[in-house]
Scaffold this motif. Structure first.
Motif, mmCIF file in Angstrom:
data_model
loop_
_atom_site.group_PDB
_atom_site.id
_atom_site.type_symbol
_atom_site.label_atom_id
_atom_site.label_comp_id
_atom_site.label_asym_id
_atom_site.label_seq_id
_atom_site.Cartn_x
_atom_site.Cartn_y
_atom_site.Cartn_z
ATOM 1 N N MET A 1 4.199 -37.836 -41.524
ATOM 2 C CA MET A 1 4.544 -36.646 -42.180
ATOM 3 C C MET A 1 3.356 -36.233 -42.950
ATOM 4 S SD MET A 1 8.249 -37.162 -42.990
ATOM 5 C CE MET A 1 7.778 -38.458 -43.895
ATOM 6 N N MET A 2 3.188 -35.804 -43.905
ATOM 7 C CA MET A 2 2.171 -34.898 -44.267
ATOM 8 C C MET A 2 2.499 -34.396 -45.647
ATOM 9 S SD MET A 2 4.475 -34.268 -41.795
ATOM 10 C CE MET A 2 4.909 -35.508 -41.274
ATOM 11 N N TRP A 204 2.561 -38.457 -45.745
ATOM 12 C CA TRP A 204 2.952 -39.651 -45.004
ATOM 13 C C TRP A 204 1.700 -40.348 -44.513
ATOM 14 C CZ3 TRP A 204 2.158 -41.656 -40.164
ATOM 15 C CH2 TRP A 204 2.989 -42.717 -39.786
ATOM 16 N N ARG A 205 1.637 -41.672 -44.737
ATOM 17 C CA ARG A 205 0.442 -42.423 -44.366
ATOM 18 C C ARG A 205 0.822 -43.802 -43.828
ATOM 19 N NH1 ARG A 205 -3.993 -42.553 -48.992
ATOM 20 N NH2 ARG A 205 -4.914 -43.869 -47.364
ATOM 21 N N SER A 206 -0.208 -44.570 -43.495
ATOM 22 C CA SER A 206 -0.040 -45.951 -43.073
ATOM 23 C C SER A 206 -1.267 -46.716 -43.533
ATOM 24 C CB SER A 206 0.086 -46.023 -41.545
ATOM 25 O OG SER A 206 0.268 -47.362 -41.111
ATOM 26 N N TYR A 207 -1.114 -48.012 -43.756
ATOM 27 C CA TYR A 207 -2.282 -48.844 -44.061
ATOM 28 C C TYR A 207 -2.156 -50.171 -43.328
ATOM 29 C CZ TYR A 207 0.305 -51.819 -47.383
ATOM 30 O OH TYR A 207 1.188 -52.702 -47.959
ATOM 31 N N ALA A 216 3.939 -48.430 -43.042
ATOM 32 C CA ALA A 216 4.115 -47.003 -43.286
ATOM 33 C C ALA A 216 4.475 -46.761 -44.742
ATOM 34 C CB ALA A 216 5.211 -46.453 -42.378
ATOM 35 N N MET A 217 4.035 -45.617 -45.268
ATOM 36 C CA MET A 217 4.342 -45.291 -46.665
ATOM 37 C C MET A 217 4.303 -43.787 -46.879
ATOM 38 S SD MET A 217 0.833 -46.474 -48.599
ATOM 39 C CE MET A 217 -0.791 -45.906 -48.052
ATOM 40 N N ARG A 218 5.061 -43.331 -47.855
ATOM 41 C CA ARG A 218 4.956 -41.975 -48.380
ATOM 42 C C ARG A 218 4.250 -42.067 -49.720
ATOM 43 N NH1 ARG A 218 9.096 -38.286 -47.004
ATOM 44 N NH2 ARG A 218 8.420 -36.896 -48.674
ATOM 45 N N VAL A 219 3.203 -41.293 -49.879
ATOM 46 C CA VAL A 219 2.454 -41.244 -51.131
ATOM 47 C C VAL A 219 2.631 -39.849 -51.718
ATOM 48 C CG1 VAL A 219 0.197 -41.455 -52.231
ATOM 49 C CG2 VAL A 219 0.773 -42.918 -50.278
ATOM 50 N N GLY A 241 16.650 -48.724 -43.579
ATOM 51 C CA GLY A 241 16.021 -47.497 -44.033
ATOM 52 C C GLY A 241 14.564 -47.449 -43.619
ATOM 53 N N ASP A 242 13.812 -46.513 -44.175
ATOM 54 C CA ASP A 242 12.388 -46.461 -43.899
ATOM 55 C C ASP A 242 11.646 -45.918 -45.103
ATOM 56 O OD1 ASP A 242 12.545 -43.670 -43.835
ATOM 57 O OD2 ASP A 242 12.415 -43.528 -41.660
ATOM 58 N N GLU A 243 10.366 -45.663 -44.915
ATOM 59 C CA GLU A 243 9.499 -45.278 -46.027
ATOM 60 C C GLU A 243 9.862 -43.933 -46.638
ATOM 61 O OE1 GLU A 243 7.813 -43.722 -42.208
ATOM 62 O OE2 GLU A 243 8.642 -45.644 -42.877
ATOM 63 N N ASN A 244 10.721 -43.169 -45.984
ATOM 64 C CA ASN A 244 11.144 -41.880 -46.531
ATOM 65 C C ASN A 244 12.360 -41.990 -47.448
ATOM 66 O OD1 ASN A 244 9.246 -40.270 -44.918
ATOM 67 N ND2 ASN A 244 10.420 -41.040 -43.211
#
Length: 399
Positions: A1-2, A204-207, A216-219, A241-244
């Motif tokens: 996501m973005m 939305w990012r990943s590391y 995955a993560m939302r920053v 669930g997930d990172e959102n």
């Protein structure tokens, strides 16, 4: 996501469902695009959670719920969660519909189509994805921009012709906006710049974490993060669930809102990797520390259910790195020397992780405090618990 400009509209995310994060229209469409007529899909259930989350928050805020109605609604909704885990989707949907109607008598569930064959500027999405991926392959993926390249690759992979109804990061994206953003990020990387450094807004990012795990993560960064050191609020979701989850669901994203109001960098993470190794936390903080100036005296950790268990484990294994921790409907005893204050919040009607277990975890924690949400169950307790937990954490002494 973005960033938020790339999301179709603000949304809630489905709790305990692998496709959490869908906006109502997109989730409904995902269901119609992948299911046989009349079949109840995960996307249908995700949409129902979105509507339940919104209806419950509205009813709660306006004090429309009596104690007895609140209790009955929570019991039904938690039974629907247990039914979901048993794979009985039709039964789950019926119980969710009953619960939603109790909070909002005007509720009606309607499916919508999800567009197929994504085209961006006259080209199939995969053509843009493949071109960007090829450019990223030519970059030094072991150098100082390695983690930024991981994010760029993950974001590029969201440009798909056929959007997955099982992956919220895909169907939350607005393809054209995402394509433009990723193209700019790849261009910056080619010039040797980190496109995510000091970036504000919602991304939305990943590391790359321990053992090469992609996390995955939302920053969501407040404006202050562009110019000065900021504290951090980390959030870990419950099973399925997930990172959102904390970014948009769990009380309509109330945790993200409170974090923003207090100039905290909000990071909502995929929980499962944090259950296996505390090194995931070390990798995360290193990534965030390269991208932002962090105030190490204000690092807060919040978790629900499975995420509460992971939060308690991190408090045990990295006690001095955390300022305060909140475990919602879950957790375990934290006995490490120098452990931070830990608030345990149980739910009186919880059939999944009974309040007695949460209370016992608090009693086993020398720095623990226990409180109980009356007339609430495992899932719908989160909004009120977040509104209680975040002010409590922010009041704890900095370390």
């Amino acid at each position: 996501m973005m960033n938020l400009r790339s999301v179709r509209r603000p949304c809630a995310v489905a709790l305990l469902l692998s496709i959490t994060g869908a906006s109502t229209a997109v989730a409904q469409g995902a269901a119609a695009a992948t299911a046989a007529p009349g079949a109840v899909t995960r996307a249908d259930l995700a949409t129902r959670y979105l509507l339940m989350d919104a209806a419950y928050a509205a009813a709660d805020s306006s004090a429309r719920l009596t104690d007895s109605t609140r209790a009955a609604l929570n019991r039904i909704f938690d039974r629907s969660t247990l039914s979901f885990f048993g794979g009985r989707f039709a039964v789950t949907a019926a119980m969710m519909d009953t619960a939603i109607t109790m909070a909002d008598p005007t509720y009606r569930y309607v499916r919508r189509e999800l567009p197929r064959d994504v085209v961006i500027d006259g080209r199939p999405a995969r053509a843009l994805r493949d071109a960007l991926a090829a450019r990223l392959m030519r970059l030094d993926s072991a150098g100082p921009l390695a983690q930024a390249i991981v994010s760029a690759r993950a974001r590029t992979a969201l440009l798909v012709d056929t959007v997955s109804a099982e992956r919220s990061a895909e169907f939350l994206a607005e393809p054209s906006t995402l394509a433009r953003a990723v193209a700019a990020e790849v261009s910056a990387l080619e010039k040797g710049h980190n496109p995510y450094a000091r970036q504000v807004g919602d991304l939305w990012r990943s590391y790359r974490g321990a053992n090469g795990t992609a996390v995955a993560m939302r920053v969501i960064a407040p404006r202050a993060a562009a110019t000065r050191a900021v504290g951090v609020l980390l959030a870990l979701h419950g099973a399925g669930g997930d990172e959102n989850m904390f970014a948009n669901g769990y009380g309509q994203g109330v945790a993200a809102r409170v974090a923003r109001e207090n100039d905290l960098l909000f990071v909502s993470l995929a929980t499962t990797p944090f259950m296996t190794s505390p090194v995931q936390f070390d990798s995360l903080m290193a990534v965030l520390g390269r991208d932002y100036r962090l105030d190490a005296s204000r690092v807060y950790l919040l978790g629900h259910s499975m995420g509460a268990g992971a939060a308690a484990r991190l408090a045990q294994e990295r006690p001095r790195a955390l300022t305060a921790v909140a475990c919602l409907a879950g957790g375990a005893g934290v006995t490490a020397a120098g452990a931070p204050p830990v608030l345990f919040l149980g739910a009186q009607l919880d059939p999944i992780i009974p309040a007695a277990r949460v209370k016992a975890a608090a009693a086993a924690t020398p720095t623990g405090v226990y409180e109980e949400r009356v007339n609430e169950g495992h899932t719908l307790m989160v909004r009120g618990a977040v509104l209680r937990a975040l002010p409590w954490m922010l009041q704890q002494p900095r370390r």
